[in-house]
Design a protein around this motif. Structure first.
Motif, PDB file in Angstrom:
ATOM      1  N   SER A  45      42.211  51.282  29.036  1.00  0.00           N
ATOM      2  CA  SER A  45      43.417  50.552  28.133  1.00  0.00           C
ATOM      3  C   SER A  45      44.382  50.125  29.488  1.00  0.00           C
ATOM      4  CB  SER A  45      43.884  51.411  27.361  1.00  0.00           C
ATOM      5  OG  SER A  45      44.713  52.459  28.041  1.00  0.00           O
ATOM      6  N   ARG A  46      44.493  50.358  30.386  1.00  0.00           N
ATOM      7  CA  ARG A  46      45.098  49.911  31.534  1.00  0.00           C
ATOM      8  C   ARG A  46      44.661  48.598  32.284  1.00  0.00           C
ATOM      9  NH1 ARG A  46      46.454  54.604  35.755  1.00  0.00           N
ATOM     10  NH2 ARG A  46      47.861  52.956  36.576  1.00  0.00           N
ATOM     11  N   LEU A  47      43.500  48.415  32.082  1.00  0.00           N
ATOM     12  CA  LEU A  47      42.658  47.497  32.921  1.00  0.00           C
ATOM     13  C   LEU A  47      42.577  45.841  32.299  1.00  0.00           C
ATOM     14  CD1 LEU A  47      40.108  49.804  34.584  1.00  0.00           C
ATOM     15  CD2 LEU A  47      41.959  48.725  35.859  1.00  0.00           C
ATOM     16  N   ARG A  48      42.707  45.065  32.832  1.00  0.00           N
ATOM     17  CA  ARG A  48      42.533  43.571  32.220  1.00  0.00           C
ATOM     18  C   ARG A  48      41.543  43.000  33.417  1.00  0.00           C
ATOM     19  NH1 ARG A  48      46.053  38.844  33.551  1.00  0.00           N
ATOM     20  NH2 ARG A  48      45.430  37.386  32.112  1.00  0.00           N
ATOM     21  N   THR A  49      40.397  42.415  33.035  1.00  0.00           N
ATOM     22  CA  THR A  49      39.573  41.790  33.724  1.00  0.00           C
ATOM     23  C   THR A  49      39.469  40.272  33.640  1.00  0.00           C
ATOM     24  OG1 THR A  49      38.183  43.534  33.922  1.00  0.00           O
ATOM     25  CG2 THR A  49      37.065  41.775  34.538  1.00  0.00           C
ATOM     26  N   VAL A  50      39.573  39.412  34.945  1.00  0.00           N
ATOM     27  CA  VAL A  50      40.071  37.929  34.683  1.00  0.00           C
ATOM     28  C   VAL A  50      39.048  37.379  35.806  1.00  0.00           C
ATOM     29  CG1 VAL A  50      41.477  36.122  34.660  1.00  0.00           C
ATOM     30  CG2 VAL A  50      42.300  38.268  33.897  1.00  0.00           C
ATOM     31  N   GLY A  51      38.527  36.168  35.435  1.00  0.00           N
ATOM     32  CA  GLY A  51      37.830  35.571  36.341  1.00  0.00           C
ATOM     33  C   GLY A  51      38.592  34.181  36.756  1.00  0.00           C
ATOM     34  N   ARG A  52      38.907  33.824  37.859  1.00  0.00           N
ATOM     35  CA  ARG A  52      39.458  32.504  38.165  1.00  0.00           C
ATOM     36  C   ARG A  52      38.749  31.448  38.655  1.00  0.00           C
ATOM     37  NH1 ARG A  52      43.619  32.942  34.708  1.00  0.00           N
ATOM     38  NH2 ARG A  52      45.174  34.543  35.154  1.00  0.00           N
ATOM     39  N   GLY A  53      37.578  31.903  39.010  1.00  0.00           N
ATOM     40  CA  GLY A  53      36.548  30.660  39.719  1.00  0.00           C
ATOM     41  C   GLY A  53      37.471  30.372  41.011  1.00  0.00           C
ATOM     42  N   GLU A  54      37.158  28.975  40.992  1.00  0.00           N
ATOM     43  CA  GLU A  54      37.658  28.417  42.039  1.00  0.00           C
ATOM     44  C   GLU A  54      39.321  27.668  42.140  1.00  0.00           C
ATOM     45  OE1 GLU A  54      35.827  23.872  42.171  1.00  0.00           O
ATOM     46  OE2 GLU A  54      34.571  25.566  42.249  1.00  0.00           O
ATOM     47  N   ASP A  55      39.701  28.300  40.981  1.00  0.00           N
ATOM     48  CA  ASP A  55      41.123  27.337  40.726  1.00  0.00           C
ATOM     49  C   ASP A  55      42.365  27.716  41.496  1.00  0.00           C
ATOM     50  OD1 ASP A  55      39.777  25.896  38.824  1.00  0.00           O
ATOM     51  OD2 ASP A  55      40.121  27.312  37.053  1.00  0.00           O
ATOM     52  N   GLN A  56      42.317  29.099  41.973  1.00  0.00           N
ATOM     53  CA  GLN A  56      43.605  29.438  42.713  1.00  0.00           C
ATOM     54  C   GLN A  56      43.420  29.787  44.203  1.00  0.00           C
ATOM     55  OE1 GLN A  56      45.005  32.714  40.213  1.00  0.00           O
ATOM     56  NE2 GLN A  56      45.841  31.304  38.535  1.00  0.00           N
TER      57      GLN A  56
END
Length: 215
Positions: A180-191
């Motif tokens: 519940s504390r974790l958020r998983t995100v993929g940004r690829g090559e955008d940042q």
């Protein structure tokens, strides 16, 4: 004690708290800057609550004192967790403390083989150390963010960054961090954080960031 003296006592207590923190981990720079920022915001908010000049002054003092105490507490927490992580992790792991959150950066080249989302065994020990620190400091939320360079198709890179971030998240969960504390995100090559025109820049852009934010 009269109510009129209460704001002054609060302000004095907050300043004493900040002074007492000096000389701790990293000289507690973020404890002190957090207190200053919190005090300024609190003063503005407090001043807006009064109808008369006297009430606005009183509100500003109370707001500044409470804001300084809250800002100092957050900064102190981040300073101490930064010190804990630096002692536990190797030199290949970057840590940035901006006073609002901690960002732990793990280069993907030492986490994963090329075109793979399977973690290498050696780096899992560092992730377990991060998980231990997260469990020692439960009052935070955590974003795990995957990044790639711009070599290859953008959609594929985005998917790969998500899978790699999820692999890191899975290790943290297995080491006891609450999902519940974790958020998983993929940004690829955008940042990107460096130029993709050089091999060194592309290497810097291939990374997983663990961003730790106090609640």
């Amino acid at each position: 004690m009269t109510f009129a003296k209460f704001p002054t006592l609060l302000a004095a207590s907050s300043l004493a708290f900040v002074a007492a923190c000096a000389g701790g981990p990293n000289n507690n720079e973020n404890t002190q800057s957090g207190a200053v920022a919190g005090g300024l915001i609190g003063a503005v908010v407090g001043a807006a609550t009064g109808d008369t000049a006297a009430e606005r002054r009183q509100g500003a003092l109370i707001g500044a004192a409470l804001g300084a105490a809250g800002g100092a507490a957050i900064g102190n927490q981040l300073d101490r967790q930064e010190e804990e992580l630096r002692q536990a992790l190797g030199n290949n792991v970057g840590i940035v403390n901006n006073g609002q959150n901690l960002t732990v950066t793990l280069p993907q080249d030492i986490l994963f083989a090329t075109d793979s989302a399977t973690l290498t065994g050696a780096l899992q020990n560092d992730l377990v150390a991060v998980a231990r620190s997260l469990n020692n400091n439960p009052g935070t939320t955590v974003s795990v963010i995957g990044h790639t360079d711009n070599v290859g198709e953008a959609g594929y890179n985005f998917d790969l960054s998500q899978r790699r971030a999820q692999a890191v998240t899975s290790v943290l969960i297995n080491a006891g961090v609450s999902p519940s504390r974790l958020r998983t995100v993929g940004r690829g090559e955008d940042q990107p954080i460096a130029s993709n025109l050089t091999a060194d820049g592309r290497q810097q852009n291939r990374r997983v960031e663990i961003v730790i934010t106090p609640n």
